[in-house]
Scaffold this active site. Structure first.
Site, PDB file in Angstrom:
ATOM      1  N   TYR A 140       0.805  -1.566  -0.027  1.00 21.14           N
ATOM      2  CA  TYR A 140      -0.405  -0.501  -0.152  1.00 21.14           C
ATOM      3  C   TYR A 140       0.856   1.099   0.861  1.00 21.14           C
ATOM      4  CZ  TYR A 140      -2.372   3.430   2.167  1.00 21.14           C
ATOM      5  OH  TYR A 140      -3.031   5.287   2.280  1.00 21.14           O
ATOM      6  N   GLY A 282       2.001  -4.491   9.606  1.00 20.76           N
ATOM      7  CA  GLY A 282       2.590  -3.790   8.917  1.00 20.76           C
ATOM      8  C   GLY A 282       2.480  -2.427   9.440  1.00 20.76           C
TER       9      GLY A 282
END
Ligand code: UFG
Length: 328
Positions: A140, A282
């Site tokens: 992302y 993450g």
């Protein structure tokens, strides 16, 4: 100035569209409605279309005489991106390139791009400045950082004017409780916490209690979605032609996961049950914005300065719309 907002029926996009409409702008949302909600903006302002459809984008930009694009459309979850990188790279990078190509064909020379605090290298104290070290280590974050670069390269080569806005944690809802956050699946902390007092879940899981922070939980800078929208309007109005700027958008104050839960208890008047879970893939310890540049150069300041007011606005929305916007 006619404006096209890709992803303009989404959470942040629709807030920006409504903000521009209130200021008299001729603004249209371009949205596939895969994630967006048609109820989030006036019907006559919504154009349903795919970001991958270059010809359609060019046609829309020409027909509506678009002068500037605000590019919100993207997949947004750090954790999900580590499991589905193909979809993230395709949607966020390939489709953004298609958009930039369409803009070139239609001779649209201005863009405001939604980037993210996730591009920065981890910190454990203080605030992130625009020139702080970068380490976009999730698909992302990398997809967003790649588009930042693409836009800067297009600016140098083709004279594109741009503003890159690095969001911290978007949250909250419109003060009248009509518009708010509705993701599927929902992964964000505040809406998930509020599902407990709504009776939609029994408890909230806390992803990690062993971070190097005072209470061991992650710290984020929670910024009200309408304050993000206001920064977009200012960015459009101040956009230099043929050059670009980058700004962080956050309040400058960090709150831990536990603080968010305690504040939600105050707002709702209910005890919120918690459960300790392992760290989420993450996640990073601390994301707090240095937003002096935005304040100084664009005269921006957050209307929502404290977490209580932000969560109160979110609570009003979720109480009025326990199932979000409902069917599209
Ligand atoms: N969290 C929990 N339990 C949950 C959900 C979240 O403990 O059920 C924690 C997370 O671990 C994190 C914090 O709450 O520490 C905030 O998590 P969110 O999912 O609400 O938001 P993120 O910080 O992961 O990410 C959001 C956007 C990204 C953006 C980032 C920038 O989704 O697109 O903010 O700050 F990059």
């Amino acid at each position: 100035m006619p404006v096209l907002a890709t992803g303009g029926a989404g959470y942040v996009g629709s807030s920006a569209v409504r903000c521009l409409l209130a200021k008299g702008y001729d603004v249209f949302a371009y949205d596939s409605l895969i994630k967006g909600h048609r109820q989030s903006l006036p019907a006559e302002r919504l154009i349903i279309g795919e970001l991958a459809d270059k010809n359609r984008l060019v046609q829309v930009m020409r027909d509506r005489k678009i002068d500037a694009v605000m590019h919100f459309a993207a997949f947004i979850s750090v954790g999900e991106s580590t499991e589905r990188p193909l979809e993230y790279y395709h949607n966020n990078i390939v489709n953004s390139l298609t958009l930039l190509e369409a803009m070139q064909e239609a001779d649209v020379k201005k863009i405001v791009f939604s980037s993210t605090a996730a591009v920065y290298a981890p910190i454990t104290e203080g605030a992130l400045q625009e020139d702080s070290p970068k380490n976009p280590d999730s698909p992302y974050a990398f997809s967003k950082y790649a588009i930042e670069r693409l836009i800067a390269d297009f600016s140098r080569a083709y004279g594109l004017g741009y503003t890159i806005l690095r969001y911290f944690n978007a949250c909250g809802a419109s003060p009248d409780g009509r518009y708010g956050e509705d993701h599927d699946p929902e992964t964000h902390l505040i809406p998930l916490v509020l599902r407990v007092p709504l009776g939609q879940r029994k408890k909230i899981g806390i992803f990690g209690r062993d971070y190097p922070t005072p209470d061991g939980t992650c710290i984020r800078d929670y910024i009200h979605v309408d304050d993000l929208a206001d920064a977009h309007r200012r960015a459009l109005e101040a956009m230099p032609s043929g050059r670009g700027s980058i700004y962080n958008i956050g309040t400058g104050t960090g709150h831990s996961v536990l603080e968010v839960i305690r504040t939600a208890e105050e707002v709702t008047g209910q005890k919120i049950a918690c459960e300790d879970l392992p760290r989420r893939n993450g996640d990073t310890t601390r994301l707090v914005a240095g937003s002096e540049k935005l304040r100084k150069e664009l005269g921006w300041a957050p209307t929502y300065q404290n977490l209580h007011d932000i969560i109160e606005s979110a609570w009003r929305w979720h109480r009025n719309h326990p199932d979000g916007y409902g069917k599209n």
